[in-house]
Scaffold this motif. Structure first.
Motif, short mmCIF file in Angstrom:
data_model
loop_
_atom_site.label_atom_id
_atom_site.label_comp_id
_atom_site.label_asym_id
_atom_site.label_seq_id
_atom_site.Cartn_x
_atom_site.Cartn_y
_atom_site.Cartn_z
N LYS A 1 52.63 26.06 48.16
CA LYS A 1 51.31 26.62 48.36
C LYS A 1 50.35 25.52 48.80
N LEU B 1 44.04 23.69 47.66
CA LEU B 1 42.71 24.05 48.12
C LEU B 1 41.74 22.90 47.94
N GLN C 1 41.74 36.03 49.13
CA GLN C 1 42.11 34.62 48.97
C GLN C 1 43.64 34.49 48.92
N TRP C 2 44.28 35.39 48.22
CA TRP C 2 45.75 35.37 48.15
C TRP C 2 46.36 35.56 49.53
N GLY D 1 44.98 34.82 52.46
CA GLY D 1 44.77 33.60 53.23
C GLY D 1 45.75 32.50 52.84
N ARG D 2 45.93 32.31 51.55
CA ARG D 2 46.85 31.28 51.08
C ARG D 2 48.29 31.60 51.47
N LYS D 3 48.64 32.88 51.42
CA LYS D 3 50.01 33.29 51.76
C LYS D 3 50.30 33.05 53.23
N GLN E 1 50.71 29.40 53.72
CA GLN E 1 51.97 28.98 53.11
C GLN E 1 53.15 29.32 54.01
N ALA F 1 42.64 32.30 58.27
CA ALA F 1 43.44 32.17 57.05
C ALA F 1 42.82 31.13 56.12
N ALA G 1 41.42 31.73 52.46
CA ALA G 1 41.99 30.96 51.35
C ALA G 1 40.92 30.23 50.55
#
Length: 198
Positions: free
Chosen positions: A4, A7, A23-24, A26-28, A31, A65, A69
């Motif tokens: 991951k 941030l 947020q999830w 964007g992070r995904k 990733q 993204a 995130a």
């Protein structure tokens, strides 16, 4: 599966948008694409962010993204033609400001006024103005930062390392040619998705 992305540490008083779901997402996306962050988020409440190099449509995907995130409430400029149904309302909600290039006279003054009227404002702009190869970068982002008397944050998308970098935050003097050279020197060795378009 890549780790991951870590941030950045965002100051507590920075306005945020979205929620844990966005947020999830964007992070995904970051990733799965293998992207990470580096650098420090600025302490300023108002600034113009130059985002470069801009050589492909993937820049927008990576950028959005990252915004999701980090839950950043930023503004960005876009051709008025993309602000149409069914995405126009969403783009505005995400911070999009539609502009008509044929009627862009006075845009610097308008954005300068918007900065003056805002307690917090971060405006992201691509110095190239297009993802195609150009010989000269447009100076609008420098003019806006100078007119609004706000610093310029240099953000980079390093596709060779898949890093979204938050670089230096610099004051912009009246000598826009000298300031442009500083910006170009900073980005000179950072490869975009298609380096030949830089």
């Amino acid at each position: 599966m890549p780790n991951k992305p870590e941030l950045l540490n965002i100051p507590a008083d920075v306005p945020r948008m979205g929620n844990t779901v966005s947020q999830w997402i964007g992070r995904k996306v970051l990733q799965m694409m293998g992207w990470s962050f580096e650098g420090e988020y600025p302490q300023h409440k108002k600034f113009v962010a130059a985002v470069a190099p801009h050589t492909s449509n993937w820049d927008f995907v990576v950028g959005m993204a990252a915004v999701f995130a980090l839950r950043l409430k930023w503004s960005f400029l876009g051709k008025h033609s993309i602000f149409v149904w069914p995405f126009g309302g969403l783009l505005k909600k995400l911070g999009g400001i539609p502009i008509e290039r044929s009627r862009s006279h006075g845009l610097v003054a308008q954005l300068g006024d918007r900065f003056a009227q805002s307690e917090y404002m971060a405006l992201a702009m691509a110095p190239e103005g297009t993802r195609s190869k150009v010989d000269y970068w447009k100076s609008g982002f420098l003019q806006i930062a100078n007119r609004a008397d706000v610093p310029l944050l240099l953000i980079y998308f390093d596709f060779s390392r898949k890093v979204i970098g938050f670089g230096p935050c610099m004051a912009v003097s009246d000598d826009l040619d000298a300031e442009m050279q500083k910006v170009r020197n900073f980005y000179a060795k950072i490869p975009g998705k298609y380096p030949d378009n830089s």
